[in-house]
Motif scaffolding. Structure first.
Motif, short mmCIF file in Angstrom:
data_model
loop_
_atom_site.label_atom_id
_atom_site.label_comp_id
_atom_site.label_asym_id
_atom_site.label_seq_id
_atom_site.Cartn_x
_atom_site.Cartn_y
_atom_site.Cartn_z
N LYS A 29 0.84 -1.19 0.00
CA LYS A 29 0.00 0.00 0.00
C LYS A 29 0.87 1.23 0.00
O LYS A 29 2.00 1.20 0.49
N ARG A 30 0.34 2.29 -0.54
CA ARG A 30 1.01 3.56 -0.32
C ARG A 30 -0.07 4.59 0.00
O ARG A 30 -0.83 5.01 -0.88
N TYR A 31 -0.13 4.93 1.25
CA TYR A 31 -1.18 5.85 1.66
C TYR A 31 -0.87 7.27 1.21
O TYR A 31 0.28 7.71 1.22
N GLY A 32 -1.89 7.95 0.83
CA GLY A 32 -1.72 9.34 0.42
C GLY A 32 -2.98 10.12 0.74
O GLY A 32 -4.01 9.55 1.12
N MET A 33 -2.89 11.41 0.61
CA MET A 33 -4.06 12.24 0.86
C MET A 33 -4.21 13.27 -0.24
O MET A 33 -3.21 13.75 -0.77
N ASN A 58 3.83 15.71 4.52
CA ASN A 58 3.53 15.28 3.15
C ASN A 58 3.85 13.82 2.89
O ASN A 58 3.62 13.35 1.79
N GLN A 59 4.38 13.14 3.87
CA GLN A 59 4.69 11.72 3.74
C GLN A 59 5.41 11.46 2.42
O GLN A 59 4.99 10.63 1.61
N CYS A 60 6.49 12.17 2.20
CA CYS A 60 7.19 12.15 0.92
C CYS A 60 7.69 10.75 0.58
O CYS A 60 8.03 9.96 1.46
N SER A 61 7.77 10.51 -0.70
CA SER A 61 8.35 9.25 -1.14
C SER A 61 9.87 9.29 -1.01
O SER A 61 10.51 8.27 -0.88
N ASP A 62 10.45 10.48 -1.13
CA ASP A 62 11.89 10.61 -0.97
C ASP A 62 12.17 11.67 0.09
O ASP A 62 12.56 12.79 -0.22
N PRO A 63 11.96 11.32 1.32
CA PRO A 63 11.98 12.33 2.37
C PRO A 63 13.39 12.59 2.91
O PRO A 63 14.13 11.64 3.17
N GLN A 64 13.72 13.82 3.07
CA GLN A 64 15.05 14.08 3.60
C GLN A 64 15.12 13.91 5.10
O GLN A 64 16.18 13.66 5.65
N ILE A 77 13.87 18.33 11.78
CA ILE A 77 12.99 19.51 11.77
C ILE A 77 13.50 20.50 10.72
O ILE A 77 12.73 21.11 9.98
N HIS A 78 14.82 20.60 10.66
CA HIS A 78 15.40 21.51 9.67
C HIS A 78 15.34 20.94 8.27
O HIS A 78 15.22 21.67 7.30
N ALA A 79 15.44 19.64 8.19
CA ALA A 79 15.50 19.02 6.86
C ALA A 79 14.15 19.04 6.17
O ALA A 79 14.07 18.93 4.95
N CYS A 80 13.08 19.20 6.93
CA CYS A 80 11.75 19.16 6.33
C CYS A 80 11.42 20.49 5.68
O CYS A 80 11.43 21.52 6.35
N PRO A 81 11.12 20.49 4.38
CA PRO A 81 10.79 21.75 3.73
C PRO A 81 9.38 22.24 4.04
O PRO A 81 8.97 23.28 3.54
N TYR A 82 8.64 21.47 4.81
CA TYR A 82 7.23 21.79 5.00
C TYR A 82 6.91 22.18 6.44
O TYR A 82 5.74 22.27 6.81
N ASP A 83 7.89 22.39 7.25
CA ASP A 83 7.66 22.76 8.66
C ASP A 83 6.74 21.78 9.37
O ASP A 83 5.97 22.17 10.24
N THR A 89 11.07 16.00 -3.12
CA THR A 89 10.72 15.07 -2.05
C THR A 89 9.61 14.11 -2.43
O THR A 89 9.33 13.17 -1.70
N LEU A 90 8.98 14.33 -3.57
CA LEU A 90 7.86 13.50 -4.03
C LEU A 90 6.79 13.29 -2.97
O LEU A 90 6.58 12.18 -2.49
N PRO A 91 6.09 14.36 -2.60
CA PRO A 91 5.08 14.23 -1.55
C PRO A 91 3.94 13.30 -1.95
O PRO A 91 3.63 13.16 -3.14
N ASN A 92 3.34 12.69 -0.95
CA ASN A 92 2.14 11.89 -1.19
C ASN A 92 0.88 12.60 -0.73
O ASN A 92 -0.17 12.00 -0.62
N VAL A 93 1.02 13.87 -0.43
CA VAL A 93 -0.16 14.68 -0.15
C VAL A 93 -0.35 15.61 -1.34
O VAL A 93 0.53 16.40 -1.67
N PHE A 94 -1.50 15.46 -1.99
CA PHE A 94 -1.77 16.22 -3.20
C PHE A 94 -2.81 17.28 -2.92
O PHE A 94 -3.64 17.15 -2.02
N TYR A 95 -2.78 18.31 -3.71
CA TYR A 95 -3.74 19.41 -3.53
C TYR A 95 -4.42 19.71 -4.85
O TYR A 95 -3.80 19.64 -5.91
N ILE A 96 -5.68 20.07 -4.75
CA ILE A 96 -6.38 20.64 -5.90
C ILE A 96 -6.58 22.11 -5.59
O ILE A 96 -7.02 22.46 -4.50
N GLY A 97 -6.25 22.95 -6.54
CA GLY A 97 -6.51 24.38 -6.35
C GLY A 97 -5.53 25.05 -5.42
O GLY A 97 -5.92 25.87 -4.59
N LEU A 98 -4.27 24.75 -5.56
CA LEU A 98 -3.27 25.42 -4.74
C LEU A 98 -3.07 26.84 -5.20
O LEU A 98 -3.05 27.12 -6.39
#
Lengths: 745, 136, 249, 317
Positions: free
Chosen positions: C44-48, C101-107, C139-145, C213-222
């Motif tokens: 499985k690969r969970y995403g939102m 963002n539960q990235c696929s390639d998370p730093q 904490i610093h490595a995450c680009p998404y705070d 980072t290939l996030p697994n959280v996607f947005y519509i209308g960013l």
């Protein structure tokens, strides 16, 4: 199966760690290889800690809309609130307030014991009392006032809720005529306006509408979940949402914002009707069949052209014409949203009348995608109350006798009543004040004047869960249980679906908090010792909440235990469909049985039978103050909730950038806001989302109660600034009739 | 035909006069609140039990209610007592006093008083009144 | 974005199928259980997916998250940002619900010195609170705070899609409570799941794709603006994060 | 905005670890390249004694700063030693640990009062020095890599940063030796010993000046790249450019006070030696003042970089 896999995985994780240690000893050469192991990941993530013990369905009370909730209780502690998936209102969701119910329950600021004032009023010195002492104290004071001034020397304040009935009954049985309820602080003018035109307030089919127009209604921040969901779905389905509001609310952000000049909404509605009639865009069939007085209306609105309205409203005539045409194209799938809190201006009732008129011209009633009359409620059994004395005195201000013939007299009116009490112009003095589930000090215009009324009172008793502003000024605070600690009367509702839901205790009360019924029983018993009543007061309240609920459920094929288990119950057959009015099977509850463009009722009582526009007063160089709320606050009730307060710890005053520049106000800097009746220091929020001639303050901040430790000292109170104005037809307080001066501090 | 119409007219006039006589006889001051209590506790309850249908004051206009009281015809089908005034009378109150608290409470009041109270309430709560009233 | 993801998915699955039998034998030495599990049950690969058009910025998710995960005051696993732009009367207001963002390639994972942060089989990145030493590097490595130090456990904490709920077959708390249905949660590897279909049929985007980072959280209308843009506005922009005020500049 | 999750302890650690690593590297280099002659042996000795102290102190500070330590899990930091991976911090942990061991060992070889080239510790000393140099360089560089590894931190995300930290580490290491040496210096009885002292002082000053020059170059490159590029890195760099929040701290404390002032002073003293081949002679006040300023500059560099990295962010969503 799954658990086993997790277990095996955990073991793998542990053994791998040993392996890693080995590698470490082997040196950095192994590092590259190990990176690939990391991707596999460990799985010792405390599986199964989300076994939330018991799940108890109940009904939320963080605002007045009573969503279904599921409470997860572990060892007697409420751990999590989820929306009830089976409840048609919530469908599994709740808003931020509903989620934060836990924090209201476990609020460190909660009052847990009866508190009797030890210092001066508002000084904040309290002493803890036993319940027996508290009941005696209340009864003593009530008795003293009744001796001296009669039962009419008491003022009885409460707001609409399921348990209000017990509190009201105590007042009724004591014999006071002076009730001050929630309606004239909120929606009385809308009710009367709609009632006078079409006999009731219709529901709105937002999900299927093609065009939705809201006048100041902020549906996406003042929640009622089904509406919220339907509105968003409606927009997604292609509906055009037009929000007419001097500030850009969240609702306006999701649609088209029409920044109208405050207090000129009626000019817009009249001009829209003008265009619809002039361009022959109205629904002739509907108007012929279901309305009266169209010819008079046609003549009446002929004077209100879009060009004229442009001057009044600041909305370009072109836009008005376009709005009317777009509505006509979308008709009948047009929702003219009735709004809810209509305590805006002194002409509010007449303005609200224009909304059903507009709706009628569009034929947007009793039709999919338009306004409709809802399913009605599930009929509950009636509780068999003892007979109350009926020969009571008239109201102190004569509210029920003359000045507001169209208003709902049982609800009373605050603004007028307060004047009568303070200035002693009433029929008799009022010296005692019982307050339940209400925070008049925050809710009523001109807070300083409410304080004055408190000075008049010999005795103030507040029944509350937290030291609200009003409770802080009381002589005694009786701690009530929150909605999570008590059984309430059954609630029945109808939107598109009708059902009943139960509110039941999910945890034990905090401290010595008691339910309102127990409190009332205690007071009643103490009163019986002092006076004789017929029937005796303790007999009146000689029942338990379980008895009450059982009586309510008697006619329904469900018992209390089952309902407690499943949370809600809905009848199998939902007899509701559209078209009854159009087919002539149902009449409007107006004298003519139709939608009335011209109201005899209004004419008979000396009001304009058709809404007549009067231009608002202008005050150059000052701004009109409007108020409202954010999505996570209910009135002034949960600003002190730590979780909700954290989202927005301090309220601010919205100021248009042009005005701010002119006055040298910096965003985030403090300003002094002065009106004729008060002044408030508050932070500036410079934003293009508000008109230059308007400022906005979120309601509910600026508490005077040091007991509200999270909130105290933050923000400013809007009600302190507001002048005592009220709608002329209903005495509904007018919150947006104040002009303020803003200066940099 | 003519005589029949005349007869009914005469009866109507008689009733009118009679009612007026009763109404004005004792200088009765109608109490709307008491009327409301009586209406809801006696009329509505019974209607709910017998016919499972309520008779909200707002279901008729003021004119219709006035006419109804003047006609004093409770039921056309004949299953119940025919006079409206019977249901406001002391006899009726005595008959139901054990099962109805309102009836018991208002036992001592005169028929005319209760009649006037209820009449006041339904007319003030009629469809075309200022404040139409429902049953509960 | 989605295209790229798809290819990686396919290749991974192809790999699993092809090497399946061999993997059982070869991989047995290191992680026998996982290798077998991966073959018998598709990974499985969970995403939102967050549909910002449906979001009304009500903060139900934030508070629900706080309640569900006992997030300490002043810290945020999930929050909502308001972006305000324009001039009167042409102003806009957008909402941006945020979470890990539960990235696929998370730093965050690659900088963790103790492997306390790791990717699970289902793509969720978790922090093992017993292993984490609280060095705050991630904490610093995450680009998404998205990460914070939980003062109670002394470990770094962040959104884990409510792992405990998932394991009992429930949706994450923020998804469950979102009455406007702005959040869709599911398995991105299952082409029939709602989220897969929504991602396929809408213009979706992810946050900071440039970070790789290939996030697994996607947005519509960013909306393009972000709180850090405020310093260089081309027009009026204000982002209100509704996080603790004292950490904002 | 992030909280400033890495505060003073981390800044102090970065400075002290660099200082220690620089001191050891300098000491070992001097020892291997000339310390045998005895002329520079004292320099090597100073360096050897200095090296482990700031590193140990800094590491301790780092442990105190850990979230787990603050939450009462005193020994959880040992988890670092259960794992080895490519995280700069993991690498750094191992490097630091080995470095501490080696530097203590190295210092031990100098411990006896009459330690001199060719004594019975000599073999061990030379071995430790050979191992110590790459370790010192590793520790000095890894602090920069630690910060520079993250695209999420545009200000840090530059390869030049590692070089800058490395140079600064050496510079502060040398400066610390100069300072300690000057502080502990007693006037030698013999003129030859005094001459030796000044001769070895020349080596240190020259090295320091060179390192300062290279540092200035690295800073120039750092800013140049930041300025030439577009996007996040450039926007992040503006915090230390004119008008930025940290510009005063950076330009005055780091560049002017920490680099230009000591550089120019040292150069002024060095020039006669270099150009006219005069005997190098420095004043004691200057020998104390200059390294102090260099150390302050080195500390401020870490301070500015660590803070700037935390208050800047990638732009865009």
């Amino acid at each position: 199966m799954k658990a086993e896999a997790v277990k095996a995985d955990r073991q793998a994780g542990i053994s791998r760690r040993g392996f890693l240690g080995l590698c470490a000893a082997m040196g950095t050469g192994a590092a590259l290889q190990l990176r690939s192991f990391k991707a596999i990941g460990k799985n010792n993530d405390k599986p199964g800690s989300w076994s939330r013990g018991e799940v108890i369905p109940s009904t939320c009370n963080m605002c007045v809309n009573r969503c279904g909730i599921q409470c997860h209780v572990v060892n007697g502690v409420l751990e999590k609130i989820d929306g009830d998936y089976h409840n048609p209102k919530t469908l599994g969701g709740t808003c931020a307030k509903g989620q934060a119910g836990i924090m209201t329950l476990y609020d460190p600021d909660r009052i847990k014991y009866p508190l009797i004032r030890a210092g001066a009023r508002g000084e904040g010195k309290w002493r803890r009392a036993s319940w027996e002492e508290a009941y005696e104290y209340v009864a003593d004071n009530l008795d003293k006032i009744m001796d001296k001034y009669g039962p009419e020397g008491l003022l009885w304040s409460s707001s609409t809720d399921l348990t209000e009935i017990f509190f009201l009954k105590l007042g009724v049985f004591l014999g006071t005529p002076n009730f001050a309820r929630h309606a004239t602080l909120c929606l009385a003018s809308r009710n009367v306006g709609y009632f006078g035109t079409m006999g009731g307030v219709p529901d709105s089919d937002l999900a299927n509408a093609k065009y939705i127009i809201m006048f100041g209604a902020n549906r996406l921040e003042s929640f009622e979940l089904p509406y919220n969901r339907d509105l968003i779905s409606g927009i997604e389905n292609g509906a055009k949402l037009v929000v007419v509001d001097p500030r850009m609310t969240v609702t306006a952000a999701k649609g088209t914002w029409v920044p109208i000049k405050p207090r000129t909404d009626m000019a817009l509605t009249l001009a829209l009707m003008h265009v619809l009639i002039k361009e022959d865009l109205y629904d002739k069939d509907f108007v012929d069949k279901l309305t009266v007085g169209f010819d008079a209306l046609k003549e009446h609105v002929a004077q209100y052209s879009p060009e004229w309205a442009e001057k009044e409203t600041d909305i370009p005539a072109r836009t008005i014409v376009e709005m009317a045409r777009e509505m006509a194209v979308a008709a009948p799938a047009v929702v003219v949203f009735p709004g809810r809190r209509s305590s805006w201006y002194t002409n509010d009732t007449q303005f609200r009348r224009t909304l059903p008129m507009l709706m009628a011209l569009l034929g947007a009633f009793d039709v999919r995608g338009g306004n409709f009359v809802n399913a009605g409620k599930v009929k509950l059994g009636e509780f068999d109350w003892e007979m109350a004395p009926f020969d009571v005195a008239p109201c102190v201000d004569g509210f029920d006798e003359g000045p507001f013939p169209l208003a709902a007299h049982d609800d009373g009116g605050y603004v007028m009543r307060r004047d009568a009490i303070i200035d002693e112009t009433g029929k008799y003095p009022v010296r005692g004040w019982m307050i339940y589930k209400q925070n008049p000090l925050a809710a009523v215009v001109d807070g300083n004047r409410t304080l004055k009324m408190m000075e008049k009172m010999d005795f103030i008793c507040s029944i509350d869960v937290q030291p609200s502003q009003t409770a802080w000024m009381a002589d005694i605070i009786l701690p009530e249980t929150t909605y999570l600690e008590r059984l309430d009367p059954i609630w029945t509702t109808g939107g598109k679906v009708k059902f009943i839901s139960i509110r039941q205790p999910v945890v034990k009360p905090q401290g010595e908090a008691r339910t309102i019924l127990d409190i009332i029983k205690g007071i009643a018993a103490a009163m019986d010792k002092r006076r004789t009543f017929d029937p005796p007061m303790s007999k009146v309240f000689d029942f338990t909440m379980e008895d009450y609920v059982d009586k309510q459920l008697a006619p329904l094929p469900i018992d209390r235990k089952t309902l407690a288990r499943q949370g809600i119950w809905m009848p199998g057959q939902q007899k509701w469909k559209l078209g009854a009015y159009r087919r002539g099977e149902k009449d409007f509850r107006t004298p003519s049985g139709k939608i009335e463009f011209v109201s005899e009722r209004f004419r008979r009582n000396g009001y304009d039978p058709m809404p007549v526009y009067e231009p608002p007063a202008e005050e150059a160089g000052r701004q009109r103050l409007v108020t409202g709320r954010y999505a996570w606050f209910t009135h002034s009730a949960n600003q002190n909730n730590r979780w909700l307060n954290a989202i927005h710890p301090e309220n601010d005053i919205w100021i248009n950038p042009d005005v701010a520049r002119e006055k040298g106000i910096k965003d985030g800097g403090y300003v002094m806001v002065r009106s004729r009746v008060g002044k408030v220091k508050i932070k500036a929020y410079v934003t293009p989302r508000i008109r230059p001639d308007t400022v906005f303050i979120c309601h509910g901040f600026g508490t005077n109660s040091a007991g509200q430790t999270t909130l105290y000292g933050k923000g400013g109170a809007d009600q302190v600034l507001m002048e005592s104005k009220a709608d002329v037809i209903t005495n509904n307080q007018a919150l947006h009739e104040t002009w303020v001066d803003i200066t940099k501090v | 035909m003519d005589s029949k119409r005349l007869l009914s007219g005469l009866i109507l006039v008689a009733f009118l006069l009679g009612n007026a006589g009763i109404s004005f006889a004792g200088d009765i001051k109608p109490n709307k609140k008491r009327g409301q209590v009586y209406f809801r506790m006696v009329c509505t309850v019974c209607h709910m039990q017998q016919a499972e249908k309520t008779i909200p004051p707002s279901s008729r206009t003021m004119k219709q209610w006035r006419a109804y009281f003047k006609a004093d015809k409770h039921d056309v089908s004949g299953t119940t007592r025919s006079a409206v005034s019977y249901y406001m009378s002391r006899d009726y109150r005595v008959a139901i006093k054990d099962s109805n608290k309102a009836a018991k409470k208002f036992l001592k009041l005169s028929d005319e008083q209760i009649n006037a109270d209820v009449r006041e309430f339904v007319i003030k709560g009629a469809k075309d009144s200022d404040t139409p009233a429902s049953c509960n | 974005m989605s295209k790229k993801l798809k290819t990686t998915q396919q290749s991974r699955r192809g790999f699993l199928k092809g090497v399946g039998a061999a993997a059982a034998a070869v991989g047995a030495s290191a992680t026998p259980v996982q290798a077998v599990a991966a073959i018998t049950e598709p990974k499985k690969r969970y995403g939102m997916l967050i549909d910002t058009r449906r979001c009304v910025g009500c903060h139900a998710c934030s508070v629900s998250c706080r309640s569900e995960n006992n997030v300490p005051e002043g810290k945020h696993r999930s929050w909502v940002e308001y972006t305000e732009k324009g001039t009167f009367p042409n102003a806009t207001l957008h909402f941006l619900p945020r979470l890990c963002n539960q990235c696929s390639d998370p730093q965050c994972v690659s900088v963790c010195p103790t492997n306390a942060t790791h990717i699970r089989d289902d793509g969720i990145i978790t922090v093992d609170a017993d292993v984490c030493i609280g060095c705050k590097y991630c904490i610093h490595a995450c680009p998404y705070d998205a990460r914070f130090l939980n003062p109670e456990t002394g470990a770094v904490d962040k959104c884990d899609f409510c792992l405990d709920r998932l394991e009992q077959g429930k949706e994450p708390a923020c998804v469950a409570t979102c009455f406007n249905r702005a959040r869709i949660f599911g398995d991105l590897n299952d082409p029939d799941s709602t989220i897969s279909r929504m991602v396929a049929s809408n213009a979706v985007s992810v946050l900071r794709p440039g970070m790789g980072t290939l996030p697994n959280v996607f947005y519509i209308g960013l909306d393009y603006a972000d709180e850090h843009d405020i310093r260089f506005p081309r027009q009026y922009i204000r982002v209100t994060t509704h996080r603790d005020e004292n950490i904002r500049r | 905005m992030h909280e400033l999750t890495w505060g003073m302890p981390v800044i102090a650690y970065l400075f002290m670890a660099g200082l220690g690593a620089g001191a050891l590297t300098t000491s070992a280099s001097v020892l291997l390249r000339g310390g045998q002659s005895g002329k520079y042996f004292s320099i090597a000795r100073y360096g050897a004694f200095i090296a482990p102290i700031p590193v140990a102190l800094g590491s301790a500070l780092l442990v105190f700063e850990l979230g787990s330590f603050q939450a009462g899990h005193w020994f959880r930091f040992l988890n670092l030693y259960t794992v080895i991976n490519l995280s700069p911090m993991s690498i750094g942990t191992w490097l630091l640990t080995i470095f501490l061991g080696i530097s203590v060992l190295y210092a031990f070889t100098f411990l006896s009062k009459d330690a001199c080239p060719g004594d019975k510790q000599d073999g061990l000393r030379r071995l430790a020095a050979w191992v110590g140099i790459p370790l010192g360089i590793g520790v000095a560089i890894y602090t920069g890599v630690l910060l520079g590894a993250m695209p999420a931190r545009p200000f840090w995300n530059s390869p030049v940063l590692a070089m800058l930290f490395f140079l600064s580490a050496l510079s502060t290491g040398v400066a610390s030796i100069i300072l300690v040496r000057a502080l502990l210096h007693r006037k030698h009885a013999s003129a030859q010993a005094e001459a030796h002292y000044h001769e070895s002082g020349y080596i240190l000053s020259a090295t320091d000046t060179l390192l300062i020059g290279l540092e200035l170059l690295a800073i120039f490159l750092f800013l140049m790249y930041a300025h030439l590029t577009i996007g996040s890195v450039r926007e992040a760099a503006t915090v230390i450019l004119a008008g930025g929040e940290l510009s005063v701290l950076f330009w005055f404390w780091v560049v002017v006070l920490g680099l230009l002032v000591p550089g120019i002073i040292e150069l002024a003293i060095l020039v006669p030696s270099i150009v006219y081949h005069r005997a190098y002679r420095s004043h004691r006040v200057i020998e104390i003042l200059v390294p102090v300023v260099v150390l302050v500059g080195g500390f401020m560099l870490r301070y500015v970089v660590v803070i700037a990295g935390q208050i800047t962010h990638p732009i865009g969503l």
